[in-house]
Scaffold this active site. Structure first.
Site, PDB file in Angstrom:
ATOM      1  N   LEU A 141       0.867  -1.172   0.000  1.00 54.43           N
ATOM      2  CA  LEU A 141       0.000   0.000   0.000  1.00 54.43           C
ATOM      3  C   LEU A 141       0.903   1.219   0.000  1.00 54.43           C
ATOM      4  O   LEU A 141       1.980   1.211   0.604  1.00 54.43           O
ATOM      5  CB  LEU A 141      -0.894   0.021   1.256  1.00 54.43           C
ATOM      6  CG  LEU A 141      -1.923  -1.106   1.405  1.00 54.43           C
ATOM      7  CD1 LEU A 141      -2.661  -0.964   2.733  1.00 54.43           C
ATOM      8  CD2 LEU A 141      -2.917  -1.106   0.253  1.00 54.43           C
ATOM      9  N   ASP A 142       0.469   2.280  -0.672  1.00 53.96           N
ATOM     10  CA  ASP A 142       1.246   3.510  -0.660  1.00 53.96           C
ATOM     11  C   ASP A 142       1.396   4.031   0.767  1.00 53.96           C
ATOM     12  O   ASP A 142       0.584   3.720   1.647  1.00 53.96           O
ATOM     13  CB  ASP A 142       0.575   4.580  -1.527  1.00 53.96           C
ATOM     14  CG  ASP A 142       0.512   4.193  -2.989  1.00 53.96           C
ATOM     15  OD1 ASP A 142       1.349   3.377  -3.422  1.00 53.96           O
ATOM     16  OD2 ASP A 142      -0.378   4.707  -3.703  1.00 53.96           O
ATOM     17  N   LYS A 143       2.410   4.843   0.969  1.00 53.43           N
ATOM     18  CA  LYS A 143       2.722   5.366   2.301  1.00 53.43           C
ATOM     19  C   LYS A 143       1.500   5.951   2.997  1.00 53.43           C
ATOM     20  O   LYS A 143       1.266   5.695   4.187  1.00 53.43           O
ATOM     21  CB  LYS A 143       3.816   6.436   2.189  1.00 53.43           C
ATOM     22  CG  LYS A 143       4.154   7.140   3.496  1.00 53.43           C
ATOM     23  CD  LYS A 143       5.188   8.225   3.278  1.00 53.43           C
ATOM     24  CE  LYS A 143       5.491   8.965   4.571  1.00 53.43           C
ATOM     25  NZ  LYS A 143       6.477  10.059   4.371  1.00 53.43           N
ATOM     26  N   THR A 145      -1.738   5.539   2.140  1.00 49.33           N
ATOM     27  CA  THR A 145      -2.960   4.744   2.028  1.00 49.33           C
ATOM     28  C   THR A 145      -3.065   3.849   3.261  1.00 49.33           C
ATOM     29  O   THR A 145      -2.077   3.248   3.675  1.00 49.33           O
ATOM     30  CB  THR A 145      -2.945   3.874   0.761  1.00 49.33           C
ATOM     31  OG1 THR A 145      -2.893   4.734  -0.386  1.00 49.33           O
ATOM     32  CG2 THR A 145      -4.190   3.001   0.668  1.00 49.33           C
ATOM     33  N   ARG A 240      -5.287   5.472  -7.853  1.00 51.04           N
ATOM     34  CA  ARG A 240      -5.012   6.908  -7.965  1.00 51.04           C
ATOM     35  C   ARG A 240      -4.895   7.337  -9.423  1.00 51.04           C
ATOM     36  O   ARG A 240      -5.447   8.372  -9.839  1.00 51.04           O
ATOM     37  CB  ARG A 240      -3.736   7.245  -7.189  1.00 51.04           C
ATOM     38  CG  ARG A 240      -3.835   6.916  -5.704  1.00 51.04           C
ATOM     39  CD  ARG A 240      -2.476   6.938  -5.021  1.00 51.04           C
ATOM     40  NE  ARG A 240      -1.885   8.268  -5.034  1.00 51.04           N
ATOM     41  CZ  ARG A 240      -0.637   8.518  -4.619  1.00 51.04           C
ATOM     42  NH1 ARG A 240       0.138   7.521  -4.200  1.00 51.04           N
ATOM     43  NH2 ARG A 240      -0.173   9.753  -4.634  1.00 51.04           N
TER      44      ARG A 240
END
Length: 327
Positions: A141-143, A145, A240
């Site tokens: 997961l992105d930082k 998210t 995104r």
């Protein structure tokens, strides 16, 4: 970090249906929990014996009724250091670990984030997970998210989970707040690859890898929409990029969303809430998969974090205060 390696001891007997098959093919059939590349490496390294004799030729033909023995070591795969970092553990057993990731926590060390990551936390929490590639991390997961992630605690569990990801069996669902009012759900089927000029970003490109995102409307507001999304593929920044591509970027996304667009007549409280939300409004709300050992279909859910609950509440109140807007 533990410097000791894990010993692997496996045995099996070939069947009549293995007649004429190569040794590497037979091992892949007998030991599907290990990747073909790993099994081939063990053959080449002299870790595989057939009827007591070591064989180092992957293409050696089998006849059936052979006794297969594998004695190998699983080497340390990561060099990062363990760190005592609290993890919000949703589920854990001997094979897998499911965590609810908070915002502002990086999954894997990289440029500008050499430690203080989930990987560092896993090395401290799970003994010998340093023998599993990427400390068992099979998806990221992105930082900024939040939400659910599954981690493999063993090499065999990782092989199973990666296979589920690649074959689109694992189910991952998200909730997001996006800009603009959407009238209905749908899907985005658009390939994603590296941005042509900004190499740290992703973009929809004809030469990219296939990417499909399904979405449905949970609640409509006068300038925003609360969505439920499901990934069919798992490309970097997929949600995104796809939402920005259809002109409904995620609220708070500094990379793909641009500056917040405030609706006319927004209250000071709403403006403060929107401008104070300094991350993309994206949360991994549900994760489903087949357990790598029991083959049981399992599902976990993680409620929206407080900051998203507050933001959606302010958006809902803004819509209530502007009743002339036609939803």
């Amino acid at each position: 970090m533990s410097q000791s390696d894990n010993q692997v001891s496996l045995s099996a007997v070939t069947g009549s249906h293995h007649f004429g098959q190569r040794l590497d093919q037979v091992l892949a059939d007998l030991f599907p929990e290990y990747s073909r590349s790993k099994l081939k490496t063990w053959i080449l390294d002299g870790n595989v014996s057939v009827n007591g004799a070591v064989l180092t030729t992957p293409r050696q033909k089998m006849f059936g009724d052979e006794q297969i023995e594998i004695e190998a070591r699983v080497e340390v795969q990561v060099s990062s250091q363990p760190q005592k970092i609290a993890l919000d553990i949703v589920y854990e057993d001997d094979s897998i670990l499911v965590i609810n990731k908070p915002a502002d926590l990086v999954v894997h060390p990289g440029a500008g984030n050499h430690d203080g990551t989930i990987l560092n936390a896993l090395l401290a929490h799970v003994p010998n997970i340093d023998t599993v590639p990427r400390a068992g991390i099979v998806h990221r997961l992105d930082k900024d998210t939040t939400g659910l992630m599954v981690v493999a605690k063993t090499l065999s569990a990782q092989t199973h989970l990666v296979d589920q990801l690649q074959n689109r069996v694992m189910s991952r669902e998200y909730e997001a707040l996006v800009m603009g009012t959407m009238v209905a759900g749908g899907e985005v089927d658009a390939p994603i690859g590296r941005h042509a000029t900004k190499r740290t970003l992703m973009a929809v490109r004809e030469t990219g890898k296939p990417a499909v995102t399904h979405y449905r409307v949970m609640e409509k507001f006068r300038a925003y929409t609360h969505l439920r999304l499901k990934l069919e593929t798992g490309r970097t920044h997929q949600i995104r990029v796809h939402m920005a591509y259809i002109k409904h970027p995620l609220v708070g996304d500094p990379v793909y969303g641009g500056r917040p667009r405030l609706p006319r007549g927004a209250s000071p409280e709403f403006v403060e809430a929107l401008r104070g939300f300094n991350r993309q409004a994206l949360h991994a709300v549900q994760l489903s998969l087949f357990h790598p050992e029991t083959d049981e279909w399992m599902t976990w859910q993680a409620p929206l974090p407080d900051d998203m609950v507050h933001l959606i509440g302010q958006v809902r109140e803004d819509t209530r205060q502007n009743p002339d807007f036609d939803l």
